[in-house]
Design a protein around this motif. Structure first.
Motif, PDB file in Angstrom:
ATOM      1  N   LEU A   1       0.952  -1.277  -0.001  1.00  0.00           N
ATOM      2  CA  LEU A   1       0.025  -0.114  -0.001  1.00  0.00           C
ATOM      3  C   LEU A   1       0.895   1.373   0.018  1.00  0.00           C
ATOM      4  O   LEU A   1       0.759   2.258  -0.704  1.00  0.00           O
ATOM      5  N   VAL A   2       1.861   1.418   0.544  1.00  0.00           N
ATOM      6  CA  VAL A   2       2.806   2.461   0.875  1.00  0.00           C
ATOM      7  C   VAL A   2       3.470   2.542  -0.416  1.00  0.00           C
ATOM      8  O   VAL A   2       3.418   3.687  -0.894  1.00  0.00           O
ATOM      9  N   LEU A   3       3.804   1.489  -1.009  1.00  0.00           N
ATOM     10  CA  LEU A   3       4.660   1.620  -2.276  1.00  0.00           C
ATOM     11  C   LEU A   3       3.634   2.163  -3.549  1.00  0.00           C
ATOM     12  O   LEU A   3       4.039   2.882  -4.371  1.00  0.00           O
ATOM     13  N   ILE A   4       2.356   1.556  -3.470  1.00  0.00           N
ATOM     14  CA  ILE A   4       1.449   2.193  -4.313  1.00  0.00           C
ATOM     15  C   ILE A   4       0.968   3.708  -4.447  1.00  0.00           C
ATOM     16  O   ILE A   4       1.005   4.231  -5.327  1.00  0.00           O
ATOM     17  N   LEU A   5       0.934   4.098  -2.996  1.00  0.00           N
ATOM     18  CA  LEU A   5       0.596   5.565  -2.741  1.00  0.00           C
ATOM     19  C   LEU A   5       1.958   6.328  -3.058  1.00  0.00           C
ATOM     20  O   LEU A   5       1.659   7.559  -3.522  1.00  0.00           O
ATOM     21  N   LEU A   6       3.083   5.836  -2.765  1.00  0.00           N
ATOM     22  CA  LEU A   6       4.400   6.521  -3.249  1.00  0.00           C
ATOM     23  C   LEU A   6       4.308   6.817  -4.788  1.00  0.00           C
ATOM     24  O   LEU A   6       4.558   7.742  -5.325  1.00  0.00           O
ATOM     25  N   PHE A   7       4.080   5.386  -5.389  1.00  0.00           N
ATOM     26  CA  PHE A   7       4.194   5.772  -7.055  1.00  0.00           C
ATOM     27  C   PHE A   7       3.302   6.575  -7.508  1.00  0.00           C
ATOM     28  O   PHE A   7       3.355   7.132  -8.709  1.00  0.00           O
ATOM     29  N   LEU A   8       1.883   6.607  -6.910  1.00  0.00           N
ATOM     30  CA  LEU A   8       0.757   7.568  -7.501  1.00  0.00           C
ATOM     31  C   LEU A   8       1.202   8.850  -7.217  1.00  0.00           C
ATOM     32  O   LEU A   8       0.830   9.804  -8.234  1.00  0.00           O
ATOM     33  N   VAL A   9       1.972   9.237  -6.034  1.00  0.00           N
ATOM     34  CA  VAL A   9       2.235  10.625  -5.804  1.00  0.00           C
ATOM     35  C   VAL A   9       3.270  11.198  -6.821  1.00  0.00           C
ATOM     36  O   VAL A   9       3.315  12.172  -7.457  1.00  0.00           O
ATOM     37  N   ILE A  10       4.438  10.271  -6.991  1.00  0.00           N
ATOM     38  CA  ILE A  10       5.206  10.705  -7.960  1.00  0.00           C
ATOM     39  C   ILE A  10       4.745  10.613  -9.238  1.00  0.00           C
ATOM     40  O   ILE A  10       5.075  11.660 -10.041  1.00  0.00           O
ATOM     41  N   GLU A  11       3.821   9.787  -9.766  1.00  0.00           N
ATOM     42  CA  GLU A  11       3.154   9.741 -11.249  1.00  0.00           C
ATOM     43  C   GLU A  11       2.207  11.425 -11.163  1.00  0.00           C
ATOM     44  O   GLU A  11       2.237  11.980 -12.072  1.00  0.00           O
ATOM     45  N   MET A  12       1.669  11.746 -10.115  1.00  0.00           N
ATOM     46  CA  MET A  12       0.957  13.230 -10.082  1.00  0.00           C
ATOM     47  C   MET A  12       2.042  14.137 -10.313  1.00  0.00           C
ATOM     48  O   MET A  12       1.635  15.030 -10.943  1.00  0.00           O
TER      49      MET A  12
ATOM     50  N   ASP B   1       3.898  11.040 -16.647  1.00  0.00           N
ATOM     51  CA  ASP B   1       4.650  10.423 -17.564  1.00  0.00           C
ATOM     52  C   ASP B   1       4.346   8.865 -17.703  1.00  0.00           C
ATOM     53  O   ASP B   1       4.716   8.419 -18.527  1.00  0.00           O
ATOM     54  N   PHE B   2       3.332   8.667 -16.942  1.00  0.00           N
ATOM     55  CA  PHE B   2       2.757   7.153 -16.993  1.00  0.00           C
ATOM     56  C   PHE B   2       3.527   5.897 -16.515  1.00  0.00           C
ATOM     57  O   PHE B   2       3.160   5.059 -16.181  1.00  0.00           O
ATOM     58  N   THR B   3       4.942   6.412 -16.233  1.00  0.00           N
ATOM     59  CA  THR B   3       5.647   5.373 -15.750  1.00  0.00           C
ATOM     60  C   THR B   3       5.478   4.790 -14.177  1.00  0.00           C
ATOM     61  O   THR B   3       5.349   3.784 -14.154  1.00  0.00           O
ATOM     62  N   PHE B   4       5.132   5.743 -13.461  1.00  0.00           N
ATOM     63  CA  PHE B   4       4.914   5.348 -12.119  1.00  0.00           C
ATOM     64  C   PHE B   4       3.541   5.054 -11.953  1.00  0.00           C
ATOM     65  O   PHE B   4       3.150   4.195 -11.072  1.00  0.00           O
TER      66      PHE B   4
ATOM     67  N   ALA C   1       4.208  -5.056 -14.145  1.00  0.00           N
ATOM     68  CA  ALA C   1       4.767  -3.543 -13.969  1.00  0.00           C
ATOM     69  C   ALA C   1       5.645  -3.498 -15.267  1.00  0.00           C
ATOM     70  O   ALA C   1       5.456  -2.491 -16.019  1.00  0.00           O
ATOM     71  N   ALA C   2       6.506  -4.342 -15.721  1.00  0.00           N
ATOM     72  CA  ALA C   2       7.319  -4.472 -16.752  1.00  0.00           C
ATOM     73  C   ALA C   2       6.546  -4.553 -18.154  1.00  0.00           C
ATOM     74  O   ALA C   2       6.607  -3.810 -19.178  1.00  0.00           O
ATOM     75  N   VAL C   3       5.509  -5.313 -18.273  1.00  0.00           N
ATOM     76  CA  VAL C   3       4.762  -5.476 -19.220  1.00  0.00           C
ATOM     77  C   VAL C   3       3.992  -4.041 -19.698  1.00  0.00           C
ATOM     78  O   VAL C   3       3.903  -3.816 -20.822  1.00  0.00           O
ATOM     79  N   LEU C   4       3.131  -3.647 -18.438  1.00  0.00           N
ATOM     80  CA  LEU C   4       2.581  -2.321 -18.550  1.00  0.00           C
ATOM     81  C   LEU C   4       3.515  -1.408 -19.344  1.00  0.00           C
ATOM     82  O   LEU C   4       3.132  -0.446 -20.184  1.00  0.00           O
ATOM     83  N   VAL C   5       4.659  -1.032 -18.553  1.00  0.00           N
ATOM     84  CA  VAL C   5       5.718  -0.156 -19.172  1.00  0.00           C
ATOM     85  C   VAL C   5       6.121  -0.371 -20.527  1.00  0.00           C
ATOM     86  O   VAL C   5       6.001   0.552 -21.541  1.00  0.00           O
TER      87      VAL C   5
END
Length: 160
Positions: free
Chosen positions: A16-27, A31-34, A65-69
């Motif tokens: 959950l922490v990792l998902i939230l961190l990635f979403l904040v960085i994406e905002m 760039d769609f990566t995170f 994640a790799a497939v999506l990226v």
């Protein structure tokens, strides 16, 4: 051994922490990566909730994640940038634009009038250009146009 069990028991909090961190960085990056990495983290969280061991959760998250990226992000970026105006602007719009020398241009200075009507301080990398000589902008160096002599048939007459 107890440490590993504790990690496995509370891995969902890490996901959950990792998902939230990635979403904040994406905002912040847009760039769609995170976003893809956070979806991979979501797959890891899902595998944890289904009872998979931690090593398998990490592999599942990484593969998703790799497939999506690799496969989803490029078409999303193309679709996002589809309506952009490809016309160069600012300094990029001045590159390769024609004009004429207003006052003698040398390696130390001079002035040119571009076909868009702007008068720029200019210099040349080679030789000296006399007034009336047709020019083309090679590059912009700060607030100075670096110009070169041009074929007169390629530029418009800008003498006013």
């Amino acid at each position: 051994m107890e440490l590993i069990q504790t990690i496995e028991q509370y891995a969902w909090i890490g996901w959950l922490v990792l998902i939230l961190l990635f979403l904040v960085i994406e905002m912040l990056t847009l760039d769609f990566t995170f976003l893809m990495l956070s979806i991979g983290g979501l797959a890891g969280l899902g595998s944890d909730l289904l009872g998979a061991p931690v090593w398998l959760q990490v592999i599942i998250a990484a593969v998703v994640a790799a497939v999506l990226v690799l496969f989803l992000r490029p078409p999303l970026l193309r679709r996002l940038h589809r309506g952009e105006d490809p016309t160069p602007s600012n300094v990029d719009a001045l590159l390769d634009i024609g004009g004429r020398v207003v006052s003698t241009v040398s390696a130390h200075g001079g002035q040119v009038r571009l076909i868009n009507g702007d008068v720029w301080t200019a210099r040349t990398d080679s030789g000296e250009l006399d007034p009336g000589t047709p020019i083309v902008v090679s590059r912009i160096d700060g607030a100075t146009a670096v110009v070169r002599a041009s074929n007169p048939t390629l530029t418009e007459d800008t003498s006013a």
